[in-house]
Each structure stands twice: as C-alpha cells, then as structure tokens.
Design a protein around this motif. Structure first.
Motif, PDB file in Angstrom:
ATOM      1  N   UNK A 284      -4.304  17.180 -26.151  1.00 50.45           N
ATOM      2  CA  UNK A 284      -5.459  16.293 -26.018  1.00 50.45           C
ATOM      3  C   UNK A 284      -5.112  14.803 -26.035  1.00 50.45           C
ATOM      4  N   UNK A 285      -4.167  14.333 -26.843  1.00 56.25           N
ATOM      5  CA  UNK A 285      -3.847  12.902 -26.778  1.00 56.25           C
ATOM      6  C   UNK A 285      -3.440  12.449 -25.376  1.00 56.25           C
ATOM      7  N   UNK A 286      -2.812  13.335 -24.603  1.00 56.75           N
ATOM      8  CA  UNK A 286      -2.470  13.023 -23.209  1.00 56.75           C
ATOM      9  C   UNK A 286      -3.622  13.342 -22.274  1.00 56.75           C
ATOM     10  N   UNK A 287      -4.344  14.408 -22.561  1.00 54.36           N
ATOM     11  CA  UNK A 287      -5.439  14.838 -21.692  1.00 54.36           C
ATOM     12  C   UNK A 287      -6.531  13.784 -21.590  1.00 54.36           C
ATOM     13  N   UNK A 288      -6.772  13.021 -22.668  1.00 53.75           N
ATOM     14  CA  UNK A 288      -7.832  12.011 -22.598  1.00 53.75           C
ATOM     15  C   UNK A 288      -7.532  10.927 -21.569  1.00 53.75           C
ATOM     16  N   UNK A 289      -6.279  10.806 -21.132  1.00 56.07           N
ATOM     17  CA  UNK A 289      -5.982   9.884 -20.032  1.00 56.07           C
ATOM     18  C   UNK A 289      -6.648  10.348 -18.742  1.00 56.07           C
ATOM     19  N   UNK A 290      -7.024  11.634 -18.686  1.00 55.75           N
ATOM     20  CA  UNK A 290      -7.751  12.183 -17.542  1.00 55.75           C
ATOM     21  C   UNK A 290      -9.241  12.313 -17.815  1.00 55.75           C
ATOM     22  N   UNK A 291      -9.626  12.620 -19.048  1.00 52.91           N
ATOM     23  CA  UNK A 291     -11.038  12.861 -19.353  1.00 52.91           C
ATOM     24  C   UNK A 291     -11.762  11.619 -19.872  1.00 52.91           C
ATOM     25  N   UNK A 292     -11.016  10.669 -20.405  1.00 50.07           N
ATOM     26  CA  UNK A 292     -11.557   9.369 -20.849  1.00 50.07           C
ATOM     27  C   UNK A 292     -10.673   8.299 -20.216  1.00 50.07           C
ATOM     28  N   UNK A 293     -10.768   8.113 -18.882  1.00 49.08           N
ATOM     29  CA  UNK A 293      -9.696   7.456 -18.152  1.00 49.08           C
ATOM     30  C   UNK A 293      -9.914   5.986 -17.819  1.00 49.08           C
ATOM     31  N   UNK A 294     -10.927   5.364 -18.368  1.00 50.25           N
ATOM     32  CA  UNK A 294     -11.171   3.961 -18.021  1.00 50.25           C
ATOM     33  C   UNK A 294     -10.940   3.060 -19.234  1.00 50.25           C
ATOM     34  N   UNK A 295     -10.722   1.796 -18.979  1.00 48.95           N
ATOM     35  CA  UNK A 295     -10.570   0.818 -20.060  1.00 48.95           C
ATOM     36  C   UNK A 295     -11.785   0.858 -20.975  1.00 48.95           C
ATOM     37  N   UNK A 296     -12.962   0.999 -20.395  1.00 52.52           N
ATOM     38  CA  UNK A 296     -14.219   1.011 -21.130  1.00 52.52           C
ATOM     39  C   UNK A 296     -14.390   2.263 -21.988  1.00 52.52           C
ATOM     40  N   UNK A 297     -13.636   3.342 -21.659  1.00 52.16           N
ATOM     41  CA  UNK A 297     -13.759   4.602 -22.403  1.00 52.16           C
ATOM     42  C   UNK A 297     -13.473   4.425 -23.881  1.00 52.16           C
ATOM     43  N   UNK A 298     -12.555   3.521 -24.209  1.00 50.71           N
ATOM     44  CA  UNK A 298     -12.080   3.418 -25.585  1.00 50.71           C
ATOM     45  C   UNK A 298     -12.939   2.492 -26.431  1.00 50.71           C
ATOM     46  N   UNK A 299     -13.951   1.914 -25.809  1.00 52.11           N
ATOM     47  CA  UNK A 299     -15.009   1.246 -26.565  1.00 52.11           C
ATOM     48  C   UNK A 299     -15.959   2.302 -27.151  1.00 52.11           C
ATOM     49  N   UNK A 300     -15.956   3.495 -26.549  1.00 54.42           N
ATOM     50  CA  UNK A 300     -16.801   4.601 -26.997  1.00 54.42           C
ATOM     51  C   UNK A 300     -16.042   5.589 -27.882  1.00 54.42           C
ATOM     52  N   UNK A 301     -14.769   5.855 -27.567  1.00 59.01           N
ATOM     53  CA  UNK A 301     -14.014   6.933 -28.212  1.00 59.01           C
ATOM     54  C   UNK A 301     -13.508   6.487 -29.582  1.00 59.01           C
ATOM     55  N   UNK A 302     -14.435   6.403 -30.529  1.00 61.64           N
ATOM     56  CA  UNK A 302     -14.126   5.920 -31.859  1.00 61.64           C
ATOM     57  C   UNK A 302     -14.725   6.858 -32.914  1.00 61.64           C
TER      58      UNK A 302
END
Length: 450
Positions: A284-302
């Motif tokens: 999953x730590x690598x998979x999120x590069x495909x499932x949460x793949x935008x710069x903006x994704x990591x404003x949410x993935x907290x």
C-alpha cells in the motif's frame, strides 16, 4: 457490436460527433472526436495520437521520456462495447479506447491494456474481479472573480442538502442510467456542497470504464446547471476531502461463487480474502502512488480525516485502509466485499484498479497475512503498538509515495515498461511543479482538472 452497427445506432440517435476518450498518466481524461460520417472507418483504423501524450503531465508540460517525443504515433482504437450516447451533450456520443501500436499490438504504455493484463493474470489464477468506485465530489459555484465556493452549507446526510441538490443530482442519476450505469446510493456528505454517489459494481474493465464515464457525466451535467462538479481530492482546504473508495470482490470463473466469503469465519472472510488483504497492505505505501496520485491527494490523506492514513484493516473501521463491510442480511455470500479507502478521484481508474489487483494477487501467491484486525482508529494507538502490529503510516506526500513505488518490484513489474517509467516521470514532474508554487496554484489546477 461491429463498427457498422455502432455507426447506424449513432446516426439513428442524431449523433454528429463521437468522442474517443482515454485517461492519461496525469489522471486527466483526454481524447479526440470523429464525425459520425467517418465513425465506422475510425472504429476499424482508430484515430492517430502522438506517443508524446503519455509523457504529458496535468499542467500540459511535456516530459522528456525516451520514445515519447515528437516522433512516433499510436492509434486510439475504441471498444465498440463502450459506445454510449451522452445525455448532457446534444448530438454527441463516446467510445472508450485502448492505445494500439501501428503493428496492431497493444501499446505497453496504455493504462487500459495494463488493467486487462492484470485481469488476465487473475483469471489464470481462477479469479474474476467485481468492482466499483465510490465517488465523492463537490458541487460549487463560480464567483465573479473566477474563484469557487461550495454550492451550499448543508449538513452531512441532511434532507436539506438532498433538496438543495435535487435537480442536478436527479439529472446525473438519469444520465448515468441512460449510459447503462446503475447508481447504488446517493447522499450529501460532510463537506459543504459535497455529494457521494457509489455506483453498482461491474466486472473487470467495465468497472474502470464506468468511473471514466461517471467523472465526465458529473461534470457535464453540473455545467448545464451553471455549477462545477469538482472531484479534486481536496478542493477546499477547510472542507472534507473527496475520496473514491474502491469496493471489490473476487469470484470464480463462472461468476457464481464469491471467493472472499467463508461462513465459518467471524468476519465472513475466506483464506483468499485474508491473503489478498495481506498483499494489498504490504504494497500500500507504493500503491497509493496510483490510487492517491496527485499533489493535492496528500492534503486529504491524513490521520483522523476518515481517509485511512495507516496500513491496517478492520471490520467497519473507516480509518482502516481496508474496511471489511458488514454483510447484508439474507445475502451474506454475495455481499462479502472489501473496500480500499486510501483512494481518491484524481486517479487513473485503470491504473488504480490494476495496481490494487496486482498487489492482492501477489498476496495470494505468497499467502501473505494482513495482521490482526484493528478495531479502533489506528492514530489512537501508541507508536509502539502500531509498530508491534506492523501498522505503517502511509506516505505524507506525492514525492514520498513515488519513492515507495520506485522501490516496489511487484508493482513495477506489473506496470511494465514503458508504462512504469512514463508514469513515474510524469508524476515526479507534477510533484516538482506544485511544490514550488503556493496553495492557491495547487487548488486552482486540481479543482479544474478533476
């Protein structure tokens, strides 16, 4: 349907332009259109596309990738089974496409072909995949200065929110039904103007195709109401983010027996289900590069945002990366499924679903364990307890996630060359471009692109 049947259907419906669509490495839906007079010919021979388009990021910045420059062409070859009239676009229809080389072979950088390869591997293991995407999106209005504001400020699940959005939501549901897509549920979500609309599951590639059509439909219908439907992961910093959870189940080749279900297990899960979860969580730590793949994704993935920021699973645990949903009474075996929560709508659905399946199949092959179930929010556990359970914090940035993907041999092998190289290069360029800009730049571009 053959090409002549599709063209005849288009003509009978008064179609003038047919869009040949694909989803690129930046998660943008792109394409070209042909006039109906040339449709049958184009279904056979495709529409030419420069190989450079798979080197383009979401800011339309072309990246220097060997074999994806000014020289070379592939063809967008449509799948006739995907032909659909567009209720929100008069005299228009669409076809979803594969990228094919001039020697008629699938292009290795085609995301849709990647998903087909992974599904074929699953079938070799006696597995067929049933899946769907559970979209959240914001309805917003444009202000006079061009900025956006939420459509309303209604409460989560409120009937007031349903009434406020009734017109546009009804038309979205109708437009989806007219395209052969069934809506499972609908409700206003936590964020201002936020809506949630899970789709009914579909087999294999059709699940990802439905996600492309959903994104197009939500935006297209909203525009007819003078609104914007944004599927950006975090379109407004002070509001809840938009997830796109992936629900999936595994079935035998006859599509009659749910391979995830085991009646004697306390959670109703089979050994196959546990091994599949084990594979997904380990990658999953690598998979999120495909499932949460935008710069903006990591404003949410907290943590503590119900977006699942840790590698854990649990029954009806909405802070677990994999939730095991409660079984439906009277339909226990058919309703057994798993939900990947660390996923958002900025993904290319072919890459997201294909990567998820590849990770899970690796878990089945290795008989991987997902560890013990987590019955609490993992962020409430001590760091020592999380370490004891093998629970990892997911990447906190796109750059970190791409680093994990670069080190994940299973996912890189599944993606293959040149898709993995092109994807990593495109996404690295987005990471570099956005981290040098301010928040307003980030929000503007993600709001408009997804």
């Amino acid at each position: 349907m053959d090409a002549q049947t599709v063209e005849a259907q288009a003509r009978n419906a008064g179609v003038r332009l047919v869009r040949f669509l694909y989803c690129d490495n930046g998660g943008a839906i792109r394409g070209k259109a042909t006039h109906v007079n040339h449709l049958a010919e184009r279904i056979h021979s495709g529409i030419g596309l420069t190989v450079a388009m798979q080197a383009m990021n979401m800011l339309d910045q072309l990246q220097d990738i060997p074999g994806m420059g000014a020289v070379g062409e592939i063809r967008l070859i449509p799948d006739p089974a995907t032909f659909t009239l567009l209720p929100y676009a008069p005299h228009s229809a669409t076809l979803l496409c594969d990228m094919v080389r001039l020697d008629h072979e699938p292009w290795a950088a085609c995301p849709r072909s990647f998903l087909k390869r992974v599904l074929a591997r699953a079938e070799d293991m006696g597995i067929r995949v049933l899946a769907t995407f559970e979209n959240e999106f914001m309805l917003a209005r444009r202000r006079a200065d061009g900025s956006a504001e939420p459509f309303d400020e209604s409460l989560c699940f409120s009937s007031v929110g349903m009434a406020n959005a009734a017109g546009v939501i009804d038309e979205i549901v109708l437009a989806l039904e007219q395209q052969g897509i069934s809506v499972e549920q609908y409700y206003p979500e936590l964020g201002h103007g936020q809506q949630e609309m899970p789709l009914s599951p579909a087999w294999g590639v059709r699940a990802a195709d439905q996600q492309v059509l959903f994104r197009e439909t939500a935006r297209g219908v909203a525009a007819r109401y003078g609104l914007v439907a944004s599927l950006a992961p975090k379109p407004f910093p002070d509001q809840a983010g938009n997830g796109c959870h992936i629900h999936f189940s595994l079935w035998d080749l006859s599509q009659q027996r749910n391979l995830l279900y085991e009646a004697s297990d306390r959670f109703g899960l089979s050994e196959t289900a546990y091994h599949f979860m084990g594979g997904v969580l380990s990658h999953l730590p690598a998979l999120v590069a495909l499932t949460c793949p935008s710069f903006n994704s990591y404003r949410r993935l907290k943590p503590r945002m119900w977006s699942s920021a840790y590698t854990c699973w649990g029954p009806d645990n909405r802070e677990g990366a994999i939730r095991v949903p409660s079984l439906f009474w009277g339909s226990e075996s058919n309703s057994a499924n798993l939900e990947l929560k660390s996923s958002d709508p900025s993904s290319n659905p072919y890459l997201a679903l294909g990567g998820l399946i590849a990770a899970g199949l690796d878990g089945i092959a290795r008989r991987a364990s997902p560890g013990e179930a987590t019955h609490v929010d993992p962020d409430t556990l001590s760091a020592e307890e999380r370490e004891r359970r093998g629970i990892r914090r997911l990447p906190t940035s796109l750059g970190e996630a791409l680093g994990e993907l670069e080190r994940d041999e299973v996912l890189l092998d599944a993606l293959g060359e040149p898709l993995s190289r092109a994807y990593l290069t495109v996404k690295r360029s987005e990471w570099e471009a956005f981290r040098q800009q301010d928040v307003a730049f980030e929000l503007k571009h993600h709001f408009e692109k997804f």
